[in-house]
Design a protein around this motif. Structure first.
Motif, short mmCIF file in Angstrom:
data_model
loop_
_atom_site.label_atom_id
_atom_site.label_comp_id
_atom_site.label_asym_id
_atom_site.label_seq_id
_atom_site.Cartn_x
_atom_site.Cartn_y
_atom_site.Cartn_z
N GLU A 148 31.38 -26.49 15.36
CA GLU A 148 31.87 -27.32 14.41
C GLU A 148 31.28 -28.97 14.51
OE1 GLU A 148 33.94 -26.70 11.61
OE2 GLU A 148 33.94 -24.43 12.05
N ASP A 149 31.33 -29.13 15.64
CA ASP A 149 30.99 -30.70 15.77
C ASP A 149 29.61 -31.02 16.00
OD1 ASP A 149 30.85 -29.69 18.31
OD2 ASP A 149 31.50 -31.11 19.39
N ARG A 184 31.78 -30.36 8.10
CA ARG A 184 31.41 -31.85 8.12
C ARG A 184 30.47 -31.99 6.84
NH1 ARG A 184 29.68 -33.64 13.85
NH2 ARG A 184 29.93 -35.67 12.82
#
Length: 327
Positions: free
Chosen positions: A54-55, A80
């Motif tokens: 995710e990051d 994101r």
């Protein structure tokens, strides 16, 4: 390609990036998911993204001002993301941009980012393929992100003074006209130039005209960066008042304090009028040829040639518009 294969493919790309830089973040254009949406089903997209942490991934909503994806993808599949202004494709000449909608979009995005109401929106990007034209669009885009943003009808006159270094009635009237026409509602795509576009058939009005390989809009096809200018009545009606604006601005170019920006913009406005005006003699030449009227073909050709030579003369006044900069 199966969803599992797509997941393996993306995982391999990310692992290669991580091997080179353990802190690598993959900036991935969302454009294919929109441009080829028949293939990129939600299942395929989510599978592609599933094995990237995710990051370590940021998706770009690439053509946000015209074809935003976040509306229909649950805010970019919950990952994101950045809202992006593309505006110009391939550096092709065209004066356009929907200023009011851009201002409204960015105001909404600014609020949404602060309140967290549009998923994991993290910022804004400019993904333009050129920055030679339409300075007002990029000036507005970079200003409207900051609060407080004055109302557009107050911001634009002040921008005109900064840009052109003049505040005469001709300048105010010209920008009022530009805001209603070239930079008015719905103007989010370029108008192809009939002087440099190549028609792929003998039919007019340019049913299959292409510009640098970019197709015009079709009913069931992918989104196009071009307007169908032959059938754009508003653009054609605007040519006469825009030509008059050029004539009224021309005396300002002789002033000692004339800015480079004013000279550049007036030249580009004149080029827009000249090139788009070429549609009329082109249509008339085809009609005359079909009617077997050779004399009228020659007469209309003379009109077309005059427009081409006039456009060439205007371009010759500005070093940045000469072909030599590209060679």
């Amino acid at each position: 390609t199966s969803p599992d294969q797509l997941a393996e493919h993306a995982e391999a790309i990310y692992e290669s990036m991580r091997a080179a830089d353990p802190e690598a973040v993959w900036i991935l254009q969302g454009w294919p998911f929109h441009y080829r949406k028949a293939y990129w089903t939600e299942e395929r997209v989510r599978s592609l993204l599933s094995r990237v942490p995710e990051d370590r991934l940021i998706l770009l909503d690439l053509w946000g001002e015209h074809a935003p994806m976040w509306h229909s993808t649950e805010a970019m599949y919950g990952r994101r993301w950045l809202w992006c202004l593309t505006h110009t494709f391939g550096g092709r000449f065209g004066l356009f941009g929907d200023l009011a909608s851009l201002d409204e979009d960015l105001s909404g995005l600014r609020t949404a980012a602060a309140e967290g109401t549009r998923g994991r929106l993290e910022g804004f990007g400019i993904t333009s393929e050129a920055l030679d034209d339409n300075a007002v669009v990029y000036e507005l885009a970079t200003r409207a992100l900051w609060s407080p943003m004055p109302p557009l009808d107050q911001w634009l006159p002040k921008y005109a003074v900064r840009r052109w270094g003049a505040s005469s009635p001709e300048v105010r009237e010209a920008w009022d006209l530009l805001a209603r026409t070239l930079y008015g509602p719905g103007r989010t795509r370029a108008t192809p130039s009939p002087l440099i576009a190549r028609p792929w058939s003998q039919d007019l009005p340019f049913a299959s005209q292409r510009l640098a390989g970019e197709p015009l809009p079709t009913k069931d096809g992918p989104p196009s960066a071009n307007l169908d200018a032959e059938n754009d009545a508003e653009m054609l009606r605007a040519l006469a008042p825009l030509a008059q604006a050029v004539r009224e601005l021309e005396p300002l170019l002789a002033r000692p304090d004339c800015s480079e920006a004013l000279a550049h913009d007036v030249a580009q406005l004149a080029l827009h009028v000249g090139t788009q005006s070429a549609r009329a003699p082109l249509r008339a030449m085809v009609a005359a040829a079909r009617a077997g009227d050779g004399q009228l073909v020659r007469q209309e050709f003379d009109s077309l040639e005059a427009l081409v030579l006039a456009a060439d003369a205007v371009a010759a006044t500005r070093p940045e518009l000469l072909v030599g900069r590209w060679i």
